[in-house]
Enzyme design. Structure first.
Site, PDB file in Angstrom:
ATOM      1  N   ASN A 162       2.210   3.330   7.053  1.00  0.00           N
ATOM      2  CA  ASN A 162       2.362   4.001   5.765  1.00  0.00           C
ATOM      3  C   ASN A 162       2.531   2.940   4.688  1.00  0.00           C
ATOM      4  O   ASN A 162       3.630   2.459   4.419  1.00  0.00           O
ATOM      5  CB  ASN A 162       3.568   4.934   5.798  1.00  0.00           C
ATOM      6  CG  ASN A 162       3.360   6.119   6.730  1.00  0.00           C
ATOM      7  OD1 ASN A 162       2.645   7.064   6.412  1.00  0.00           O
ATOM      8  ND2 ASN A 162       3.978   6.039   7.916  1.00  0.00           N
ATOM      9  N   GLU A 163       1.428   2.559   4.095  1.00  0.00           N
ATOM     10  CA  GLU A 163       1.391   1.480   3.121  1.00  0.00           C
ATOM     11  C   GLU A 163       1.892   1.953   1.761  1.00  0.00           C
ATOM     12  O   GLU A 163       2.106   3.152   1.539  1.00  0.00           O
ATOM     13  CB  GLU A 163      -0.047   0.951   2.994  1.00  0.00           C
ATOM     14  CG  GLU A 163      -0.622   0.360   4.280  1.00  0.00           C
ATOM     15  CD  GLU A 163      -0.099  -1.043   4.575  1.00  0.00           C
ATOM     16  OE1 GLU A 163       0.925  -1.446   3.984  1.00  0.00           O
ATOM     17  OE2 GLU A 163      -0.716  -1.734   5.413  1.00  0.00           O
ATOM     18  N   PRO A 164       2.126   1.023   0.814  1.00  0.00           N
ATOM     19  CA  PRO A 164       2.522   1.421  -0.534  1.00  0.00           C
ATOM     20  C   PRO A 164       1.610   2.499  -1.093  1.00  0.00           C
ATOM     21  O   PRO A 164       0.381   2.439  -0.969  1.00  0.00           O
ATOM     22  CB  PRO A 164       2.394   0.110  -1.321  1.00  0.00           C
ATOM     23  CG  PRO A 164       2.696  -0.956  -0.309  1.00  0.00           C
ATOM     24  CD  PRO A 164       2.087  -0.450   0.970  1.00  0.00           C
TER      25      PRO A 164
END
Length: 639
Positions: A162-164
């Site tokens: 879950n990236e930025p």
């Protein structure tokens, strides 16, 4: 009262953080919690549902679980697992797949039912992924949800993948990987270009539904992002901050990962302190940097308004504190890194005697010497010290394939020009080309290719050391066995690595040893090499007088620099010396323009070294000390 003190110390922290001395101790504690859950569920004739993570962080946990299975009879027959993520696309039998990782680290060694293992499928057709993700969520719900979710944290703040930009209610889905995440994975894939750009990951919302969430983080590389996750405002820019909303989360970290939390980094802001010398120096420099003032211009109001009133009362008046710290900083600066002959050395970082010292510079890779301390290297030679350099590893994994071919092509052409038999080399060359045409990412090179790449780096190291003024008999190539695996994952250190180091130390009997103390090296080679040196010197100090008088200096520069308050020797470089250092780095042509494994710093090595040296000088200047073109910094190891 103790509870109130703890609350005051942790008032900047927005979720529970448990800190352990080292990753091994922490991993055993986490493994015991998982084992307790498994046993409890077994007594209830119910499944234990685990959310599992991959990467270096949980390896110790899995190793302890395997040990408990083999030695204590811990059964996994009632365990159901759901892994957080998988690269996409990815074949399950690829070395880089999380299927391979989980099999190697855990599943192949315990009695888990293979039907109870769930890992996102990296082989799906693109159009089939949404349905798979919905079914993944459904399967988790059907078994009653996750009992424990184990997490790591990426340097972007990602949990899972879950990236930025990820939403707090996101579910399992296909995502695009952040560029920094792909850089961090480059070593495993043989270069960033081979790292997949996408992955399938559980969502933050999925993670949130776990009854217990344990996020683990080890080493100083994770300290900056851990501080943001624990003390920062909730933001999609740092997805781990969403865990602040959970009542079921605990961060389990080691001392180094926790080092930037307020209670450790600037403790005077949250509690009364014992004002020993190093903390005083750190606090005064911090205050000067915070206010943009030279040290000698700090006032009593500055101290009182920034949490340092206790220091002002105990050690004041503050001007005396300022003078003391200013003098301590001044005394770290020396143009004589080997000691100044016939001088009072009571306030100098190095001894005056012997006036001519035997010096041994250890370089983990074949270019760390000139990148990190090239100016000091040249200065030591110019000042007539007996300098040796030792390259601990071949560095052969960090050479481009086409460079290896180019050097063999040169050898063939040279042989033909000289009327020599080039046929054997031509046969080898064709074999090399055939291999490289079908070579998979991160596949181990043939022995011939490894040899060519090693010779390229050896030749460059010799050129660099000669440029610094060394004769060939003072240049040593150690080829420590732990490194020579031909792959990014190195072999364990053995007694042979230490024996070779002891042998060289006994040969030189140095008064000074310089070694890489840059433990943020993303490849891990620096700290391994440093520990080998430390083991060797510790052993020698038991019996040999010269070793007891040998000082060990640590250098940095390739990746990060020491903090100003840590520096014990700062060697100023003139503009001309900065140029000489740059030319020494230029001798390493295979590392110029585009290194194979550059980490997350895209600058060329000469540029990042030059910028860091100038930054160190600038920091001294802003504190009110003399203005220099550049500085190389060192810290002395205390045995």
């Amino acid at each position: 009262m103790a509870r109130l003190n703890l609350l005051e110390e942790t008032r900047f922290e927005k979720l529970p953080v448990t800190i352990f001395e080292n990753p091994k101790v922490a991993s055993i504690k986490v493994a015991n919690r998982i084992a307790d859950l498994i046993r409890k569920k077994q007594s209830e004739n119910a499944p234990a549902v685990l959310g599992l993570a991959t990467g270096a962080t949980p390896v110790g946990v899995y190793a302890e679980l395997v040990r408990m299975h083999k030695e204590e009879g811990l059964s996994f027959k009632n365990v159901i697992t759901f892994n957080l993520d998988e690269y996409y696309p990815m074949q399950p039998d690829a070395d880089q797949s999380y299927v391979s990782f989980m099999n190697k680290q855990l599943f192949d060694h315990v009695d888990i039912d293979r039907n109870n293992i769930n890992i996102p499928d990296g082989t799906l057709k693109l159009e089939d992924i949404p349905a798979f993700c919905l079914n993944y969520e459904k399967k988790i719900a059907e078994v009653g949800g996750l009992d424990i979710q184990v997490l790591g944290i990426g340097r972007t703040g990602h949990i899972g993948f879950n990236e930025p930009g990820s939403a707090p209610n996101s579910g399992t889905r296909l995502v695009t990987l952040d560029d920094l995440t792909r850089k961090d994975a480059a070593r495993d894939f043989g270069g960033k270009s081979f790292v997949p750009t996408k992955a399938i990951t559980m969502g933050i919302g999925t993670i949130f539904h776990a009854r217990e969430i344990i996020l683990m983080a080890w080493n100083g590389k994770k300290a900056p992002i851990l501080k943001k996750a624990v003390e920062g405002e909730m933001s999609g820019e740092v997805p781990a901050t969403y865990l602040q909303m959970s009542d079921n989360v605990e961060f389990v970290v080691d001392v180094e990962a926790a080092s930037l939390l307020t209670r450790f980094d600037t403790p005077w802001l949250v509690k009364d302190c014992v004002w020993e010398e190093m903390l005083t120096r750190k606090a005064v420099i911090w205050l000067a940097n915070t206010l943009g003032k030279p040290v000698l211009k700090l006032t009593e109001d500055d101290y009182n308004n920034h949490g340092m009133a206790q220091l002002a009362i105990e050690k004041g008046p503050v001007y005396n504190i300022n003078i003391h710290i200013f003098n301590k900083l001044q005394h770290t600066i020396t143009g004589w890194p080997g000691g100044k002959p016939n001088a009072d050395d009571s306030q100098r970082p190095e001894r005056a005697e012997p006036s001519t010292k035997r010096v041994l510079i250890f370089s983990p890779h074949p270019d760390d010497d000139v990148i990190s301390m090239g100016g000091t290297f040249i200065r030591l030679v110019d000042q007539q010290h007996d300098v040796h350099v030792a390259y601990q590893t071949s560095g052969n994994t960090a050479v481009w394939d086409d460079d290896a071919l180019r050097f063999v092509e040169f050898n063939i052409d040279f042989a033909k020009k000289m009327g020599l038999d080039a046929a054997p080399t031509e046969t080898m060359y064709e074999d090399m080309r055939s291999f490289l045409e079908v070579k998979k990412p991160n596949q181990i090179d043939t022995k011939e290719i490894q040899t060519v790449k090693g010779l390229i780096r050896k030749g460059e190291a010799i050129a660099g050391a000669r440029y610094c003024g060394l004769e060939d008999d003072h240049i040593h190539f150690m080829a420590l066995p732990f490194y020579e695996s031909g792959k990014s994952q190195k072999n364990p250190v053995t007694s042979e690595d230490v024996r070779r180091t002891i042998e060289l130390l006994q040969q030189v009997k140095p008064h000074q040893v310089f070694a890489a103390g840059d433990f943020e090296d993303p490849h891990g080679t620096h700290i391994v090499c440093f520990n080998i040196i430390l083991d060797a010197l510790t052993e020698l100090r038991k019996t040999e007088a010269w070793a007891q008088d040998c000082w060990l200096w640590m250098y940095r520069g390739a990746w990060h620099e020491f903090e100003t308050h840590e520096i014990e020797m700062a060697v100023p470089l003139s503009p001309q010396e900065v140029e000489r250092k740059k030319y020494a780095i230029f001798k390493h042509q295979s590392q110029k323009d585009r290194a194979v494994f550059p980490g997350d710093d895209e600058r060329e090595f000469w540029k990042r070294a030059e910028d860091r040296n100038r930054e160190t000088a600038r920091r001294y200047d802003e504190l009110g000390l003399a203005e220099y073109e550049a500085m190389e910094a060192f810290v002395r190891w205390k045995f």
